[in-house]
Each structure stands twice: as C-alpha cells, then as structure tokens.
Design an enzyme around this catalytic site. Structure first.
Site, PDB file in Angstrom:
ATOM      1  N   GLY A 197      -5.469   4.579   2.514  1.00 14.39           N
ATOM      2  CA  GLY A 197      -5.458   3.759   3.707  1.00 14.39           C
ATOM      3  C   GLY A 197      -4.669   4.153   5.007  1.00 14.39           C
ATOM      4  N   ASP A 249       0.827  -0.952   0.100  1.00 16.61           N
ATOM      5  CA  ASP A 249      -0.010  -0.017   0.078  1.00 16.61           C
ATOM      6  C   ASP A 249       0.957   1.390  -0.007  1.00 16.61           C
ATOM      7  OD1 ASP A 249      -3.379   0.254   1.055  1.00 16.61           O
ATOM      8  OD2 ASP A 249      -2.109   2.063   0.858  1.00 16.61           O
ATOM      9  N   ASN A 250       0.649   2.298  -0.788  1.00 15.11           N
ATOM     10  CA  ASN A 250       1.003   3.509  -0.727  1.00 15.11           C
ATOM     11  C   ASN A 250       0.659   4.547   0.427  1.00 15.11           C
ATOM     12  OD1 ASN A 250      -0.938   4.371  -1.982  1.00 15.11           O
ATOM     13  ND2 ASN A 250       0.023   5.629  -3.497  1.00 15.11           N
ATOM     14  N   THR A 294     -20.118  -1.236  -0.170  1.00  9.78           N
ATOM     15  CA  THR A 294     -19.772  -2.045   1.088  1.00  9.78           C
ATOM     16  C   THR A 294     -19.328  -1.193   2.201  1.00  9.78           C
ATOM     17  OG1 THR A 294     -19.062  -3.827  -0.252  1.00  9.78           O
ATOM     18  CG2 THR A 294     -18.378  -4.116   1.963  1.00  9.78           C
ATOM     19  N   TYR A 298     -12.416   7.606 -12.100  1.00 12.88           N
ATOM     20  CA  TYR A 298     -12.589   6.472 -11.449  1.00 12.88           C
ATOM     21  C   TYR A 298     -13.243   5.362 -12.235  1.00 12.88           C
ATOM     22  CZ  TYR A 298     -13.915   3.318  -7.678  1.00 12.88           C
ATOM     23  OH  TYR A 298     -14.343   2.053  -6.861  1.00 12.88           O
TER      24      TYR A 298
HETATM   25  P1  NAD Z   1      -9.759   2.201   0.758  1.00  9.36           P
HETATM   26  O1  NAD Z   1      -9.460   3.608   0.261  1.00  9.36           O
HETATM   27  O2  NAD Z   1     -10.221   1.995   2.241  1.00  9.36           O
HETATM   28  O3  NAD Z   1      -8.547   1.467   0.035  1.00  9.36           O
HETATM   29  C1  NAD Z   1      -8.043   1.350  -0.894  1.00  9.36           C
HETATM   30  C2  NAD Z   1      -6.413   1.328  -0.433  1.00  9.36           C
HETATM   31  O4  NAD Z   1      -5.557   1.284  -1.635  1.00  9.36           O
HETATM   32  C3  NAD Z   1      -5.906   2.317   0.239  1.00  9.36           C
HETATM   33  O5  NAD Z   1      -5.371   1.864   1.544  1.00  9.36           O
HETATM   34  C4  NAD Z   1      -4.960   3.205  -0.514  1.00  9.36           C
HETATM   35  O6  NAD Z   1      -3.927   3.636   0.205  1.00  9.36           O
HETATM   36  C5  NAD Z   1      -4.460   1.965  -1.453  1.00  9.36           C
HETATM   37  N1  NAD Z   1      -3.868   2.491  -2.557  1.00  9.36           N
HETATM   38  C6  NAD Z   1      -4.286   3.385  -3.488  1.00  9.36           C
HETATM   39  N2  NAD Z   1      -3.678   3.961  -4.496  1.00  9.36           N
HETATM   40  C7  NAD Z   1      -2.448   3.104  -4.455  1.00  9.36           C
HETATM   41  C8  NAD Z   1      -1.463   2.798  -5.199  1.00  9.36           C
HETATM   42  N3  NAD Z   1      -1.072   3.514  -6.275  1.00  9.36           N
HETATM   43  N4  NAD Z   1      -0.241   1.848  -4.830  1.00  9.36           N
HETATM   44  C9  NAD Z   1      -0.636   1.138  -3.646  1.00  9.36           C
HETATM   45  N5  NAD Z   1      -1.742   1.412  -2.885  1.00  9.36           N
HETATM   46  C10 NAD Z   1      -2.823   2.232  -3.355  1.00  9.36           C
HETATM   47  O7  NAD Z   1     -10.959   1.678  -0.188  1.00  9.36           O
HETATM   48  P2  NAD Z   1     -11.889   0.459  -0.193  1.00  9.36           P
HETATM   49  O8  NAD Z   1     -13.105   0.579   0.076  1.00  9.36           O
HETATM   50  O9  NAD Z   1     -11.058  -0.676   0.750  1.00  9.36           O
HETATM   51  O10 NAD Z   1     -11.511  -0.013  -1.567  1.00  9.36           O
HETATM   52  C11 NAD Z   1     -10.905  -1.280  -2.081  1.00  9.36           C
HETATM   53  C12 NAD Z   1     -11.066  -1.623  -3.551  1.00  9.36           C
HETATM   54  O11 NAD Z   1     -12.098  -2.217  -3.668  1.00  9.36           O
HETATM   55  C13 NAD Z   1     -10.816  -0.464  -4.362  1.00  9.36           C
HETATM   56  O12 NAD Z   1     -10.119  -0.917  -5.554  1.00  9.36           O
HETATM   57  C14 NAD Z   1     -12.247   0.203  -4.723  1.00  9.36           C
HETATM   58  O13 NAD Z   1     -12.453   0.698  -6.137  1.00  9.36           O
HETATM   59  C15 NAD Z   1     -12.890  -1.235  -4.584  1.00  9.36           C
HETATM   60  N6  NAD Z   1     -14.466  -1.174  -4.257  1.00  9.36           N
HETATM   61  C16 NAD Z   1     -14.806  -0.865  -3.156  1.00  9.36           C
HETATM   62  C17 NAD Z   1     -16.141  -0.542  -2.983  1.00  9.36           C
HETATM   63  C18 NAD Z   1     -16.790  -0.366  -1.620  1.00  9.36           C
HETATM   64  O14 NAD Z   1     -17.826   0.170  -1.394  1.00  9.36           O
HETATM   65  N7  NAD Z   1     -16.031  -0.128  -0.334  1.00  9.36           N
HETATM   66  C19 NAD Z   1     -17.083  -0.613  -3.885  1.00  9.36           C
HETATM   67  C20 NAD Z   1     -16.482  -0.939  -5.253  1.00  9.36           C
HETATM   68  C21 NAD Z   1     -15.243  -1.206  -5.433  1.00  9.36           C
END
Ligand code: NAD
Ligand code: UDP
Length: 315
Positions: A39, A34-35, A177, A147
């Site tokens: 997060g 993770d970057n 979610t 996105y």
């Molecule tokens: P989140 O923002 O909590 O987690 C995403 C993580 O990706 C973060 O920890 C962030 O630091 C990391 N990240 C972003 N760019 C990065 C990079 N270039 N290199 C390394 N790490 C990177 O979001 P989430 O809700 O946990 O979502 C996780 C995944 O699920 C995402 O791909 C999101 O698009 C997908 N998603 C989530 C939902 C939802 O409802 N939570 C719905 C549809 C899709």
C-alpha cells in the site's frame, strides 16, 4: 455511531483506503493499520486532516493492541499475483499470524469482524459460476499457493473464532475488483492494460486471452462488504460482478475507453492461472439485497483519470 471505532487493516491499500472513506463519511472513527508492504500513504493523504481518522504503521503479524475497537475489517494482505509471488512468505504470514492476531483483538474487545477472502479459494474452478458451497480446486504447492492457502487458512481461523469464541464474524469472497487507487504497478490485468494503453505500449495478454474474469467496480464492492458487516450471516458470501469477460474482450474494452491504438502482445500464461471465474451472487442478493450497479465500460471510464495521472507521474 460516531463514537464507534473501526479498525481497518490494509488501510493504505486499494480497497482499504476506499473502505476508510466510506466509514468516515458514515460518521465512524477509523483507525487504519498498514505496514506499507504493497500500500501507499498517498492513498490516505486526503484523510490527513480528518480528526476521526488515525493511521498506525504496523505489521499485523506482530502482536499489537490499538485499544478498544468496535469492529475489525481485516483487509491486510498482498493481493495481486505479482505482489504475492514476490512476497510469498509474508503473504503466508499475514494470512495466518495476521488473521489470528486480529481475530484475537475482536474476541478481546467483543468487536465484530470481517475478513477479506477471495475467489482464489475456488482455485481453477470445476463448478461454474462459483457458488459459496463449492470447496474449490486449489493446487496446494503451486506458485499461487502462498496466497490461496493463506486465504483458506484464514477462512478456517475465522470460522473457528465464530464457533469456539462466538465472535460475530463475516467472510467475503471478493472477485476481481478495480477502480481508482488500484496500484499502477502491481501487475493486475486492469492496471496493466490501462497503463499500457495510455502509454501506447502493447497490451500484454497472457496465454490466448480466452480465460475469463468478472470485474467489479470498487464502489459496488465496498457497498457489498459494508452490508455484509451489518448482517447476521457468518458463512462466506461472494461479492463480485457476475458479468464474465474473456481477457481478450477486456483488452478491447480498455482500448475503447482509452481511445488507444496499442497493439496486442501475447505472453506466456502463468502456471495455474484459473481458466474461468464468475461469481454466483444469489446469496449476496437474497441476504444483503446487494447487486453491482456499475458495468465494466462505465467503471473503466470512472478510472480513466486516475490511470492518466499515474502515467503522467511515472512518465
Ligand atoms: P492492496 O495490495 O492494494 O492492499 C493490501 C494492503 O495490505 C496494502 O496496503 C499492504 O501494505 C497491506 N498489508 C500487507 N501485509 C500487511 C501486514 N503484514 N500488516 C499490515 N498491512 C499489510 O490490495 P487490495 O486489492 O486493496 O486487497 C485488499 C484485500 O482484499 C486483500 O486481503 C486481498 O487479498 C483482498 N482481495 C482483493 C481483490 C481485488 O480484486 N482487489 C480480490 C480478492 C481479494
Ligand atoms: N493478465 C493478462 N495480462 C496482464 C495481466 C494479467 O493477460 O498484463 C491475465 C492473467 O493471466 C489472468 C487475468 O488476466 O488470467 C487476471 O489477472 P490478475 O493478475 O488481474 O488477477 P487474477 O484474477 O489472476 O488473480
């Protein structure tokens, strides 16, 4: 199984950290990458003494090679409208260069690969509920396009690595979610409403609150994607809870669960905000034997303590 190493990108995020927990509990060795764009290390703090867990701070858009891995879960991407609008270019990069880099790792090591795609691929859908065969109604140049189009590019890249290189790929289209570790300040509706309710502030409904979403509790979601990762299915599969709520109804549920007497404040509806969203989960049911178990009221109750703590920390 214990000797298998799984790479989870986006590990410090909401879903990534829960996925790491489940994979470790099943006996795998997990490398979380993770970057920290959206997060937090706090989401992984409880794993710091687990010898089968390793964390690497790394932007997946930059080439990296963690050594042999057996499976890649690619979850890295800003995910909330507030975050991906703030980090627009980064979102385009992670959904293009980041996806290609991680697919290349899967190809190199003969690893399986699951990509976290999204219901946003359907845009503002004209087909309801959304079936996987629907191609969507996406504005390619609007504020959400950084996105939506990154995720749609990623789907094309994943299918190409499957078709051209025979990588064992999986595509999950995740619907809204929620649960503990949903970032308290990333502007998503459940976190906003829970925090506002617990603070006694007005709940901000965008538009008139008649738009709909279908909310899936995090443990159901993780169960679905783990099942998909072990399946033979390469085409997209929706994972989400098909019970549909208007945003106004969602606000009422939050008030009931928190016991809050907060009022409602109506705000402008963001551009291109989808008017309705509900997954058709027939494919997940038949291919994976999956369906969600936790309905909104129970899921909000299970999340209450986490949001209470978030409020007391930021008070
Ligand atoms: P989140 O923002 O909590 O987690 C995403 C993580 O990706 C973060 O920890 C962030 O630091 C990391 N990240 C972003 N760019 C990065 C990079 N270039 N290199 C390394 N790490 C990177 O979001 P989430 O809700 O946990 O979502 C996780 C995944 O699920 C995402 O791909 C999101 O698009 C997908 N998603 C989530 C939902 C939802 O409802 N939570 C719905 C549809 C899709
Ligand atoms: N929303 C709202 N108030 C808020 C946050 C969001 O009314 O404080 C609405 C938003 O306009 C959308 C829905 O809730 O219609 C879900 O928004 P979210 O940002 O959680 O995710 P989306 O499904 O739009 O990606």
């Amino acid at each position: 199984m214990g000797s298998q190493t799984i790479l989870v990108t986006g590990a410090a995020g909401f879903l990534g950290s829960h996925l790491c927990d489940v994979l470790l509990a099943e006996g795998y060795t997990v490398l979380g990458v993770d970057n920290l764009a959206t997060g937090k290390m706090a989401n992984l703090e409880h794993l710091s003494t687990d010898s089968r867990f390793r964390f690497m701070e790394q932007d997946i858009c930059l080439g990296f090679d963690p050594g042999k891995v057996d499976y890649v879960f690619n979850l890295a991407s800003p995910a909330s409208p507030v975050d991906y609008t703030r980090l627009g270019i980064e979102t385009l990069q992670v959904g293009s260069a980041g996806t290609l880099n991680t697919l290349e790792l899967a190809r190199k090591y003969g690893a399986g690969y699951l990509h976290a795609s999204t219901s946003e691929c359907y845009g503002d859908p004209e087909v309801h509920p959304q079936v996987e065969t629907y191609w969507g109604n996406v504005n390619p140049i609007g504020p959400r396009s950084v996105y939506d189009e990154a995720k749609r590019f990623s789907e094309a890249a994943v299918m190409a690595y499957h078709r051209y290189h025979g990588v064992n790929t999986h595509l999950v289209r995740i619907f809204n979610t929620y649960g503990p570790r949903l970032q308290a300040n990333d502007g998503r509706v459940i976190s906003n409403f829970m925090i506002q309710a617990l603070r006694g502030e007005p709940l901000t409904i965008y538009g008139d609150g008649s738009q709909t979403r279908s909310f899936c509790y995090v443990s159901d979601l993780i169960d679905g994607i783990v099942r998909l990762s072990r399946s033979e299915e390469h085409l997209p599969v929706n994972i989400g809870n098909p019970t549909e709520w208007t945003i106004a109804e969602c606000a009422k549920e939050v008030l009931a669960v928190t016991g809050s007497r907060s009022e409602i404040a109506y705000k402008a509806l963001p551009q291109d905000d989808p008017t309705r969203r509900r997954p058709d989960i027939t494919r997940a049911q038949t291919l994976l034997g999956w369906e969600p178990k936790i309905q909104l009221r129970e899921g909000l109750e299970r999340s209450l303590e986490y949001f209470r703590l978030s409020v007391s920390v930021t008070a």
